[in-house]
Design a protein around this motif. Structure first.
Motif, PDB file in Angstrom:
ATOM      1  N   HIS A  15     -39.527 -17.448  24.339  1.00  0.00           N
ATOM      2  CA  HIS A  15     -39.390 -16.209  25.116  1.00  0.00           C
ATOM      3  C   HIS A  15     -40.697 -15.889  25.838  1.00  0.00           C
ATOM      4  O   HIS A  15     -40.695 -15.455  26.994  1.00  0.00           O
ATOM      5  N   ASN A  19     -41.085 -15.664  29.779  1.00  0.00           N
ATOM      6  CA  ASN A  19     -41.549 -14.415  30.407  1.00  0.00           C
ATOM      7  C   ASN A  19     -42.738 -14.631  31.330  1.00  0.00           C
ATOM      8  O   ASN A  19     -42.903 -13.917  32.309  1.00  0.00           O
ATOM      9  N   GLN A  37     -28.317 -15.811  31.529  1.00  0.00           N
ATOM     10  CA  GLN A  37     -27.084 -14.991  31.506  1.00  0.00           C
ATOM     11  C   GLN A  37     -25.859 -15.837  31.864  1.00  0.00           C
ATOM     12  O   GLN A  37     -24.745 -15.545  31.446  1.00  0.00           O
ATOM     13  N   ARG A  47     -26.803 -15.106  20.241  1.00  0.00           N
ATOM     14  CA  ARG A  47     -27.220 -13.751  19.838  1.00  0.00           C
ATOM     15  C   ARG A  47     -26.818 -13.476  18.390  1.00  0.00           C
ATOM     16  O   ARG A  47     -27.603 -12.917  17.622  1.00  0.00           O
ATOM     17  N   HIS A 105     -36.941  -2.646  22.117  1.00  0.00           N
ATOM     18  CA  HIS A 105     -37.053  -3.571  23.248  1.00  0.00           C
ATOM     19  C   HIS A 105     -35.677  -3.961  23.806  1.00  0.00           C
ATOM     20  O   HIS A 105     -35.487  -4.033  25.024  1.00  0.00           O
ATOM     21  N   LEU A 162     -47.065  -8.534  15.826  1.00  0.00           N
ATOM     22  CA  LEU A 162     -46.242  -9.751  15.739  1.00  0.00           C
ATOM     23  C   LEU A 162     -47.144 -10.990  15.604  1.00  0.00           C
ATOM     24  O   LEU A 162     -46.884 -11.874  14.784  1.00  0.00           O
ATOM     25  N   TYR A 203     -47.945 -12.539  25.819  1.00  0.00           N
ATOM     26  CA  TYR A 203     -47.077 -11.365  25.930  1.00  0.00           C
ATOM     27  C   TYR A 203     -47.817 -10.169  26.534  1.00  0.00           C
ATOM     28  O   TYR A 203     -47.302  -9.506  27.426  1.00  0.00           O
TER      29      TYR A 203
HETATM   30  C1  HEM Z   1     -44.467  -8.120  26.924  1.00  0.00           C
HETATM   31  C2  HEM Z   1     -43.610  -8.657  26.106  1.00  0.00           C
HETATM   32  C3  HEM Z   1     -42.154  -8.924  26.430  1.00  0.00           C
HETATM   33  C4  HEM Z   1     -41.493  -8.924  27.633  1.00  0.00           C
HETATM   34  C5  HEM Z   1     -42.062  -8.692  29.018  1.00  0.00           C
HETATM   35  C6  HEM Z   1     -40.099  -9.221  27.363  1.00  0.00           C
HETATM   36  C7  HEM Z   1     -39.090  -9.303  28.318  1.00  0.00           C
HETATM   37  C8  HEM Z   1     -37.736  -9.315  28.043  1.00  0.00           C
HETATM   38  C9  HEM Z   1     -36.678  -9.129  29.006  1.00  0.00           C
HETATM   39  C10 HEM Z   1     -36.905  -8.918  30.493  1.00  0.00           C
HETATM   40  C11 HEM Z   1     -35.494  -9.187  28.353  1.00  0.00           C
HETATM   41  C12 HEM Z   1     -34.094  -9.003  28.959  1.00  0.00           C
HETATM   42  C13 HEM Z   1     -33.593 -10.263  29.591  1.00  0.00           C
HETATM   43  C14 HEM Z   1     -32.296 -10.044  30.355  1.00  0.00           C
HETATM   44  O1  HEM Z   1     -31.688  -8.997  30.269  1.00  0.00           O
HETATM   45  O2  HEM Z   1     -31.916 -10.971  31.037  1.00  0.00           O
HETATM   46  C15 HEM Z   1     -35.789  -9.419  26.959  1.00  0.00           C
HETATM   47  C16 HEM Z   1     -34.856  -9.541  25.958  1.00  0.00           C
HETATM   48  C17 HEM Z   1     -35.156  -9.786  24.625  1.00  0.00           C
HETATM   49  N1  HEM Z   1     -36.404  -9.910  24.072  1.00  0.00           N
HETATM   50 FE1  HEM Z   1     -38.147  -9.693  25.038  1.00  0.00          FE
HETATM   51  N2  HEM Z   1     -39.956  -9.422  26.008  1.00  0.00           N
HETATM   52  C18 HEM Z   1     -41.177  -9.234  25.398  1.00  0.00           C
HETATM   53  C19 HEM Z   1     -41.464  -9.338  24.054  1.00  0.00           C
HETATM   54  C20 HEM Z   1     -40.546  -9.688  23.089  1.00  0.00           C
HETATM   55  C21 HEM Z   1     -40.857  -9.947  21.713  1.00  0.00           C
HETATM   56  C22 HEM Z   1     -42.270  -9.896  21.147  1.00  0.00           C
HETATM   57  C23 HEM Z   1     -39.672 -10.244  21.077  1.00  0.00           C
HETATM   58  C24 HEM Z   1     -39.409 -10.609  19.663  1.00  0.00           C
HETATM   59  C25 HEM Z   1     -40.206 -10.470  18.669  1.00  0.00           C
HETATM   60  C26 HEM Z   1     -38.629 -10.154  22.062  1.00  0.00           C
HETATM   61  C27 HEM Z   1     -37.281 -10.349  21.807  1.00  0.00           C
HETATM   62  C28 HEM Z   1     -36.266 -10.171  22.727  1.00  0.00           C
HETATM   63  C29 HEM Z   1     -34.860 -10.211  22.397  1.00  0.00           C
HETATM   64  C30 HEM Z   1     -34.275 -10.474  21.016  1.00  0.00           C
HETATM   65  C31 HEM Z   1     -34.155  -9.967  23.599  1.00  0.00           C
HETATM   66  C32 HEM Z   1     -32.635  -9.896  23.783  1.00  0.00           C
HETATM   67  C33 HEM Z   1     -32.122 -11.213  24.282  1.00  0.00           C
HETATM   68  C34 HEM Z   1     -30.656 -11.087  24.606  1.00  0.00           C
HETATM   69  O3  HEM Z   1     -30.321 -10.552  25.657  1.00  0.00           O
HETATM   70  O4  HEM Z   1     -29.874 -11.516  23.798  1.00  0.00           O
HETATM   71  N3  HEM Z   1     -39.187  -9.830  23.272  1.00  0.00           N
HETATM   72  N4  HEM Z   1     -37.169  -9.500  26.798  1.00  0.00           N
END
Ligand code: HEM
Length: 220
Positions: A15, A19, A37, A47, A105, A162, A203
């Protein structure tokens, strides 16, 4: 714990790398999001598996913590934790905070709930024209989200916790999987420290860059 932790660890690394494409501009990150997606048959099974792993990881951690406490019901008269690192002593509390962060988040960036302020209610603004069709504008969503200072600081603190969690978790994982002999200990330590630094810098570079002005043209 080690197996669930290992898969979650791979997700967190993947991830972070995914990102970081934000720095290649809106098209790269938005296309990447549309690609993920678009994997419709895989999206929900993955998921559900990830959620089950989080539950399993939490359940194993609670059982282990309770076992440790019942093994030593009377507190030490003098406790000098010079051997156990700070990261190892904060695994359970740190893990709980990270779990709360993940809920926040997902509400924030996946469900687009207005948990951080900013104009999230108007989801039509997060559409991006690509090759004649509309895809999700993840780039703009990140800029809107991280323009709110307290949200950015919250993310930076959460990814710091984390990274601390993973700096110990990665070492414990090698040990549990029987891959940490004395000879490998320095290499395992080095790997865990390097990956924790990478995750923290990777991150947190995104909210930091946006707070410093990166990507603001997406709002015009
Ligand atoms: C600056 C830090 C981070 C950014 C910019 C970021 C960005 C994103 C974005 C943009 C999405 C949505 C993607 C979409 O809708 O297409 C997302 C989903 C997610 N992120 Fe992050 N993330 C960050 C940190 C983290 C961390 C540290 C974790 C876990 C420890 C995490 C876990 C997840 C999960 C589980 C999803 C849901 C995925 C899904 O749609 O099934 N994220 N993140």
């Amino acid at each position: 714990m080690a197996v669930s932790g290992c898969v979650l660890f791979l997700f967190v690394v993947g991830h972070c790398i995914g990102n970081l494409q934000v720095f290649l501009g809106p098209e790269a990150i938005n296309r990447y999001g549309a690609f993920l997606q678009g994997l419709k048959e895989l999206l929900w099974p993955v998921r559900i598996i990830m959620l089950s792993l989080v539950v399993l990881h939490f359940w194993s951690a609670s059982t282990l913590t309770l076992e440790n406490q019942s093994a030593r019901p009377v507190a030490y008269a003098e406790w000098n934790p010079s051997v156990a690192s700070y990261a190892s002593r904060t695994m359970f509390v740190g893990g709980l905070v990270v779990a709360c962060f993940i809920v926040y988040h997902i509400l924030h960036y996946t469900a687009l709930v207005n948990v951080g302020g900013g104009d999230f209610a108007n989801s039509a603004q997060f559409e991006y024209d690509y090759d004649g069709h509309k895809i999700h504008n993840i780039f703009k969503m990140l800029v809107v989200g991280f323009n709110i200072k307290w949200v950015s600081f919250f993310y930076i603190i959460a990814v710091g916790l984390l990274s601390l969690h993973i700096s110990h978790g990665a070492q414990a994982m090698f040990q549990s999987l029987g891959l940490r002999s004395k000879a490998y200990t320095p290499a395992v330590r080095c790997f865990a420290a390097a990956i924790a630094v990478f995750l923290f810098v990777g991150y947190s570079s995104i909210p930091v860059a946006i707070m410093l002005g990166f990507g603001q043209e997406a709002l015009k």
